[in-house]
Design a protein around this motif. Structure first.
Motif, PDB file in Angstrom:
ATOM      1  N   LEU A  88      51.387  63.190   2.702  1.00 15.39           N
ATOM      2  CA  LEU A  88      50.963  63.938   1.686  1.00 15.39           C
ATOM      3  C   LEU A  88      50.624  65.421   2.316  1.00 15.39           C
ATOM      4  CD1 LEU A  88      48.995  62.030  -0.813  1.00 15.39           C
ATOM      5  CD2 LEU A  88      51.214  62.322  -0.973  1.00 15.39           C
ATOM      6  N   LEU A  89      49.964  65.458   3.508  1.00  9.77           N
ATOM      7  CA  LEU A  89      49.922  66.721   4.161  1.00  9.77           C
ATOM      8  C   LEU A  89      51.133  67.138   4.661  1.00  9.77           C
ATOM      9  CD1 LEU A  89      46.441  65.878   5.936  1.00  9.77           C
ATOM     10  CD2 LEU A  89      46.653  67.190   3.893  1.00  9.77           C
ATOM     11  N   THR A  90      52.161  66.710   5.013  1.00  7.53           N
ATOM     12  CA  THR A  90      53.351  67.091   5.422  1.00  7.53           C
ATOM     13  C   THR A  90      53.852  67.934   4.122  1.00  7.53           C
ATOM     14  OG1 THR A  90      54.666  65.224   4.751  1.00  7.53           O
ATOM     15  CG2 THR A  90      53.680  65.547   7.125  1.00  7.53           C
ATOM     16  N   ILE A  91      53.800  67.363   2.928  1.00  5.79           N
ATOM     17  CA  ILE A  91      54.205  68.062   1.795  1.00  5.79           C
ATOM     18  C   ILE A  91      53.339  69.451   1.541  1.00  5.79           C
ATOM     19  CG2 ILE A  91      54.570  67.905  -0.875  1.00  5.79           C
ATOM     20  CD1 ILE A  91      54.660  64.811  -0.082  1.00  5.79           C
ATOM     21  N   ASN A  92      52.194  69.453   1.582  1.00  8.60           N
ATOM     22  CA  ASN A  92      51.282  70.476   1.623  1.00  8.60           C
ATOM     23  C   ASN A  92      50.219  70.618   2.511  1.00  8.60           C
ATOM     24  OD1 ASN A  92      49.956  72.768   0.666  1.00  8.60           O
ATOM     25  ND2 ASN A  92      49.328  71.940  -1.257  1.00  8.60           N
ATOM     26  N   PRO A  93      50.399  71.087   3.602  1.00  8.76           N
ATOM     27  CA  PRO A  93      49.056  71.016   4.280  1.00  8.76           C
ATOM     28  C   PRO A  93      48.129  71.719   4.155  1.00  8.76           C
ATOM     29  CG  PRO A  93      51.457  71.939   5.387  1.00  8.76           C
ATOM     30  CD  PRO A  93      51.438  71.710   4.236  1.00  8.76           C
ATOM     31  N   SER A  94      47.731  72.406   2.988  1.00  6.78           N
ATOM     32  CA  SER A  94      46.578  73.122   2.584  1.00  6.78           C
ATOM     33  C   SER A  94      45.947  72.200   1.517  1.00  6.78           C
ATOM     34  CB  SER A  94      46.852  74.344   1.802  1.00  6.78           C
ATOM     35  OG  SER A  94      47.615  75.395   2.654  1.00  6.78           O
ATOM     36  N   ALA A  95      46.412  71.056   1.176  1.00  6.08           N
ATOM     37  CA  ALA A  95      45.852  70.106   0.053  1.00  6.08           C
ATOM     38  C   ALA A  95      44.679  69.503   0.957  1.00  6.08           C
ATOM     39  CB  ALA A  95      46.847  69.100  -0.217  1.00  6.08           C
ATOM     40  N   GLU A  96      43.742  68.898   0.178  1.00  8.59           N
ATOM     41  CA  GLU A  96      42.523  68.394   0.508  1.00  8.59           C
ATOM     42  C   GLU A  96      42.693  66.874   0.392  1.00  8.59           C
ATOM     43  OE1 GLU A  96      39.162  70.446  -0.999  1.00  8.59           O
ATOM     44  OE2 GLU A  96      39.896  72.375  -0.478  1.00  8.59           O
ATOM     45  N   ILE A  97      43.135  66.198   0.994  1.00 13.35           N
ATOM     46  CA  ILE A  97      43.440  64.800   0.935  1.00 13.35           C
ATOM     47  C   ILE A  97      42.303  64.046   1.416  1.00 13.35           C
ATOM     48  CG2 ILE A  97      45.052  62.750   0.869  1.00 13.35           C
ATOM     49  CD1 ILE A  97      45.994  65.380  -0.582  1.00 13.35           C
ATOM     50  N   THR A  98      41.481  63.178   0.961  1.00 19.56           N
ATOM     51  CA  THR A  98      40.312  62.421   1.297  1.00 19.56           C
ATOM     52  C   THR A  98      40.884  60.764   1.261  1.00 19.56           C
ATOM     53  OG1 THR A  98      38.733  63.758   0.297  1.00 19.56           O
ATOM     54  CG2 THR A  98      38.130  61.528   1.007  1.00 19.56           C
ATOM     55  N   ALA A  99      41.009  60.246   2.314  1.00 20.29           N
ATOM     56  CA  ALA A  99      41.439  58.860   2.424  1.00 20.29           C
ATOM     57  C   ALA A  99      40.325  57.854   2.552  1.00 20.29           C
ATOM     58  CB  ALA A  99      42.436  58.576   3.538  1.00 20.29           C
ATOM     59  N   MET A 100      40.053  57.128   1.604  1.00 18.78           N
ATOM     60  CA  MET A 100      38.929  56.025   1.578  1.00 18.78           C
ATOM     61  C   MET A 100      39.538  54.684   1.599  1.00 18.78           C
ATOM     62  SD  MET A 100      36.512  57.772  -1.403  1.00 18.78           S
ATOM     63  CE  MET A 100      35.035  56.871  -0.847  1.00 18.78           C
ATOM     64  N   GLN A 101      39.303  53.893   2.953  1.00 22.76           N
ATOM     65  CA  GLN A 101      39.777  52.582   3.065  1.00 22.76           C
ATOM     66  C   GLN A 101      38.480  51.520   2.582  1.00 22.76           C
ATOM     67  OE1 GLN A 101      40.133  51.049   7.114  1.00 22.76           O
ATOM     68  NE2 GLN A 101      41.452  49.224   6.390  1.00 22.76           N
ATOM     69  N   GLN A 102      38.434  51.494   1.370  1.00 22.56           N
ATOM     70  CA  GLN A 102      37.708  50.730   0.595  1.00 22.56           C
ATOM     71  C   GLN A 102      38.021  50.020  -0.599  1.00 22.56           C
ATOM     72  OE1 GLN A 102      34.018  52.793  -0.334  1.00 22.56           O
ATOM     73  NE2 GLN A 102      34.331  54.364   1.582  1.00 22.56           N
ATOM     74  N   ILE A 103      37.331  49.063  -1.079  1.00 26.11           N
ATOM     75  CA  ILE A 103      37.528  48.468  -2.273  1.00 26.11           C
ATOM     76  C   ILE A 103      36.608  48.782  -3.357  1.00 26.11           C
ATOM     77  CG2 ILE A 103      37.488  46.132  -3.340  1.00 26.11           C
ATOM     78  CD1 ILE A 103      38.098  44.773  -0.802  1.00 26.11           C
ATOM     79  N   PHE A 104      37.032  48.987  -4.666  1.00 27.50           N
ATOM     80  CA  PHE A 104      36.258  49.453  -5.876  1.00 27.50           C
ATOM     81  C   PHE A 104      35.796  47.869  -6.171  1.00 27.50           C
ATOM     82  CE2 PHE A 104      35.270  49.877 -10.133  1.00 27.50           C
ATOM     83  CZ  PHE A 104      34.642  51.275 -10.336  1.00 27.50           C
ATOM     84  N   CYS A 105      34.501  47.716  -6.193  1.00 28.81           N
ATOM     85  CA  CYS A 105      34.024  46.564  -6.652  1.00 28.81           C
ATOM     86  C   CYS A 105      32.550  46.834  -7.320  1.00 28.81           C
ATOM     87  CB  CYS A 105      34.289  45.526  -5.755  1.00 28.81           C
ATOM     88  SG  CYS A 105      33.344  46.044  -4.188  1.00 28.81           S
ATOM     89  N   GLU A 106      32.095  45.674  -7.642  1.00 31.09           N
ATOM     90  CA  GLU A 106      30.460  45.959  -8.062  1.00 31.09           C
ATOM     91  C   GLU A 106      29.513  46.712  -7.013  1.00 31.09           C
ATOM     92  OE1 GLU A 106      29.937  42.546 -11.399  1.00 31.09           O
ATOM     93  OE2 GLU A 106      29.212  42.252  -9.485  1.00 31.09           O
ATOM     94  N   GLU A 107      29.864  46.173  -5.911  1.00 31.34           N
ATOM     95  CA  GLU A 107      29.074  46.804  -4.644  1.00 31.34           C
ATOM     96  C   GLU A 107      29.212  48.172  -4.155  1.00 31.34           C
ATOM     97  OE1 GLU A 107      28.966  42.345  -5.065  1.00 31.34           O
ATOM     98  OE2 GLU A 107      30.529  43.673  -4.514  1.00 31.34           O
ATOM     99  N   THR A 108      30.409  48.440  -4.518  1.00 34.66           N
ATOM    100  CA  THR A 108      30.889  49.913  -4.109  1.00 34.66           C
ATOM    101  C   THR A 108      30.870  51.069  -5.247  1.00 34.66           C
ATOM    102  OG1 THR A 108      33.306  49.595  -4.130  1.00 34.66           O
ATOM    103  CG2 THR A 108      32.025  49.125  -1.965  1.00 34.66           C
TER     104      THR A 108
END
Length: 266
Positions: A88-108
């Motif tokens: 995605l940053l090669t498409i728009n280097p000015s973009a603010e892309i936050t990558a979160m290697q997480q699971i959405f679940c009750e705990e998180t």
């Protein structure tokens, strides 16, 4: 900034400068960047979204290559959100892309601070986690869109958008509604879904991925690279369903289109 303006010149011709500024100001979070979510992310960034958070816990599996944007023979074993962020940053280097290697679940769930976003997009596979995201997102002052099941489908002309309780012919939507009724917990408001009423059957066998790097209990060749442990084909899922890239991609593009249409209407 001059480069960024040039990137979106064609989009601005269609939408106008004021709308492009609104698009750039929006904060979007996508839960699940597989066959649907990855294409949604790509379309959003190519449309001018600059603030995007992508959430997924998985690594790229060789069986993702048939439909997931960032999955290639070179990225197998890599963290999905990190590979997608780089693209995605090669498409728009000015973009603010936050990558979160997480699971959405009750705990998180609370840690994602859904209320801090303008748009929340659901492309989660897990029924339990999907239901939780729907309930929580509908309680927040955010615009929420959800993808129903994109597997076992071939005909792109049967992909539609409707309100959740009006979805017909989709097993995932039916399972979600049954879960809400059983638990007596319902979404607090209506929301739009992308779905298809087509439902085919698997014609192939549901065995292993066949790669020598497979490390799951069903692997024929014994343990391989530990980084590939949680790949989808030999996971704990009860059944793996067949998919086609043109279908999952259209699901993702339609979710992105819903976001764009909503912004344009403001």
């Amino acid at each position: 900034m001059a480069i960024e303006q040039a990137i979106f010149r064609r989009t601005e011709l269609l939408l106008g400068e004021e709308t492009m500024q609104r698009i750039a100001s929006k904060r979007v979070i996508i839960f699940g960047v597989g066959g649907v979510g990855s294409w949604c992310a790509e379309s959003l960034v190519r449309s001018g979204i600059r603030q995007l958070t992508i959430v997924d816990s998985d690594r790229v599996c060789i069986t993702n290559i048939n439909r997931q944007l960032m999955a290639t023979a070179k990225t197998v074993g890599q963290v999905k959100v990190e590979v997608l962020r780089e693209r995605l940053l090669t498409i728009n280097p000015s973009a603010e892309i936050t990558a979160m290697q997480q699971i959405f679940c009750e705990e998180t769930a609370e840690s994602f601070e859904l209320e801090s976003y303008d748009y929340v997009i659901d492309a989660i596979d897990s029924l339990k986690d999907k239901a939780l995201l729907i309930l929580m997102a509908c309680q927040k002052e955010v615009t929420f869109f959800s993808s129903m099941g994109a597997a076992l489908k071939l005909d792109p002309t049967r992909i539609k958008v409707t309100e959740f309780w009006k979805v017909q012919g989709d097993p995932l939507a039916r399972a979600l509604r049954n879960r809400f009724k059983r638990n007596k917990q319902y979404p607090s408001r209506k929301f739009q879904c992308v779905y298809s009423d087509e439902l085919l059957e698997n014609k192939g066998t549901n065995a292993t991925c066949g790669t020598e790097q497979c490390v799951c209990p069903k692997a024929k060749n014994g343990p391989g690279d530990p980084s590939l442990l949680n790949h989808e084909w030999c996971s704990s899922k009860a059944q793996i369903n067949g998919t086609m890239s043109h279908v999952t991609a259209i699901f993702g593009f339609m979710l992105a289109g819903l976001v764009m249409q909503d912004i344009v209407k403001e």
